[in-house]
Design a protein around this motif. Structure first.
Motif, short mmCIF file in Angstrom:
data_model
loop_
_atom_site.label_atom_id
_atom_site.label_comp_id
_atom_site.label_asym_id
_atom_site.label_seq_id
_atom_site.Cartn_x
_atom_site.Cartn_y
_atom_site.Cartn_z
N GLU A 1 -7.75 -13.47 -4.39
CA GLU A 1 -7.10 -14.34 -3.27
C GLU A 1 -7.95 -15.77 -3.69
N GLN A 2 -9.09 -16.11 -3.17
CA GLN A 2 -9.33 -17.34 -3.07
C GLN A 2 -10.22 -18.06 -4.37
N MET B 1 -8.04 -6.42 1.64
CA MET B 1 -7.32 -6.95 2.53
C MET B 1 -5.92 -7.53 1.87
N LEU B 2 -4.56 -6.86 2.09
CA LEU B 2 -3.79 -6.78 1.30
C LEU B 2 -3.47 -8.44 1.66
N LYS B 3 -2.87 -9.74 0.75
CA LYS B 3 -2.45 -10.73 0.72
C LYS B 3 -0.80 -10.84 0.07
N SER B 4 -1.14 -10.15 -0.55
CA SER B 4 0.57 -10.37 -1.60
C SER B 4 0.19 -9.23 -2.84
N LEU C 1 0.05 -7.18 -9.42
CA LEU C 1 -0.60 -8.05 -8.94
C LEU C 1 -0.87 -7.98 -7.69
N VAL C 2 -2.07 -7.63 -7.48
CA VAL C 2 -2.66 -8.05 -5.77
C VAL C 2 -3.65 -8.17 -5.45
N LYS C 3 -2.66 -9.68 -5.56
CA LYS C 3 -4.18 -10.72 -4.59
C LYS C 3 -4.66 -10.02 -3.07
N ALA C 4 -6.00 -9.84 -2.61
CA ALA C 4 -6.76 -9.21 -1.89
C ALA C 4 -7.63 -10.43 -1.17
N ALA D 1 3.67 2.06 0.01
CA ALA D 1 4.08 1.82 1.13
C ALA D 1 2.87 1.75 2.05
N LYS D 2 1.45 2.39 1.41
CA LYS D 2 0.49 2.71 2.88
C LYS D 2 -0.44 1.11 3.05
N THR D 3 -0.20 1.00 1.89
CA THR D 3 -1.12 -0.57 1.61
C THR D 3 -0.07 -1.10 1.97
N GLN D 4 1.26 -1.48 2.16
CA GLN D 4 1.76 -2.65 2.48
C GLN D 4 1.94 -2.17 4.58
N GLU D 5 2.06 -1.34 4.79
CA GLU D 5 2.28 -0.73 6.70
C GLU D 5 0.53 -0.67 6.82
N THR D 6 -0.66 -1.00 6.46
CA THR D 6 -1.84 -1.07 7.00
C THR D 6 -2.71 -2.00 6.53
N GLY D 7 -1.81 -3.01 5.64
CA GLY D 7 -2.60 -4.24 5.17
C GLY D 7 -4.02 -3.84 4.52
N LYS D 8 -4.21 -2.78 3.88
CA LYS D 8 -5.32 -2.92 3.39
C LYS D 8 -5.30 -1.79 2.33
#
Length: 197
Positions: free
Chosen positions: A19-20, A66-69, A80-83, A36-43
């Motif tokens: 993300e940075q 660590m999930l950002k969006s 597209l997963v920003k982390a 679903a697990k990614t959204q639930e745990t943030g990992k």
């Protein structure tokens, strides 16, 4: 997200981006359960095709993402997963799975801007930046002027280290002034880009 899992055989390619820095870290695959697990745990969690199970990146190494969006592409068949990576993204120890260095460089300024904004919104007695904001716009603007003069003085000498440090001080105080005026460095960049056209 309304994703088209049928088109991709139940697994959606997921491009992982820092993300940075904006650097692409890796590519993985997600099924509905992994999302679903990614959204639930943030990992960030994938479906491992070799292990045939869910796999959270970093579950053994500690190098989590660590999930950002998370957003889908226009065809709804790629993510597209920003982390925010905690350590190297690749199992080889490289910063990315493409063996590229993941350095912040100029994009560090975005992170610094967030810190400055945080010091304004949540003042801390021990923070120089918070104290500067508390002294008001005139003091913030004055500091920019003082730092600009110091840059000019150091530019006339041959000490590169002192010059770079004064330039860093000027840029920092300019960013504080921008925040004090409810503006940002990206907005200044937009003006420069418009002038360049």
């Amino acid at each position: 997200m309304d994703l088209n899992f049928e088109k991709t055989g139940g697994l959606i390619p997921a491009i992982i981006q820092d993300e940075q820095t904006g650097k692409v870290l890796m590519l993985g695959y997600m099924n509905e359960e992994a999302i679903a697990k990614t959204q639930e745990t943030g990992k960030v969690t994938f479906f491992s095709r070799t292990k045939n199970r869910l796999w959270t990146k970093g579950e053994t190494s500690g190098n989590f993402l660590m999930l950002k969006s998370m957003v889908a592409d226009c065809d709804r068949d790629t993510l597209l997963v920003k982390a925010d990576p905690v350590g190297p993204a690749c199992h080889t120890g490289a910063d990315t799975c493409f063996n590229e260095e993941n350095t912040k460089g100029v994009s560090f300024l975005n992170q610094l801007g967030s810190v400055i904004k945080g010091r304004r919104e949540n003042p801390s007695e021990s923070s120089y930046t918070s104290k500067l904001f508390a002294r008001g716009i005139n003091k913030v603007a004055q500091k920019v002027g003082e730092e600009a003069v110091e840059v000019v003085i150091e530019a006339k000498d041959d000490n590169r280290n002192l010059f770079l440090n004064e330039a860093a001080d000027l840029l920092f105080h300019l960013m504080v002034l921008l925040e004090a005026k409810d503006a940002s460095l990206p907005e200044v960049v937009e003006v420069l880009e418009a002038r360049h056209k």
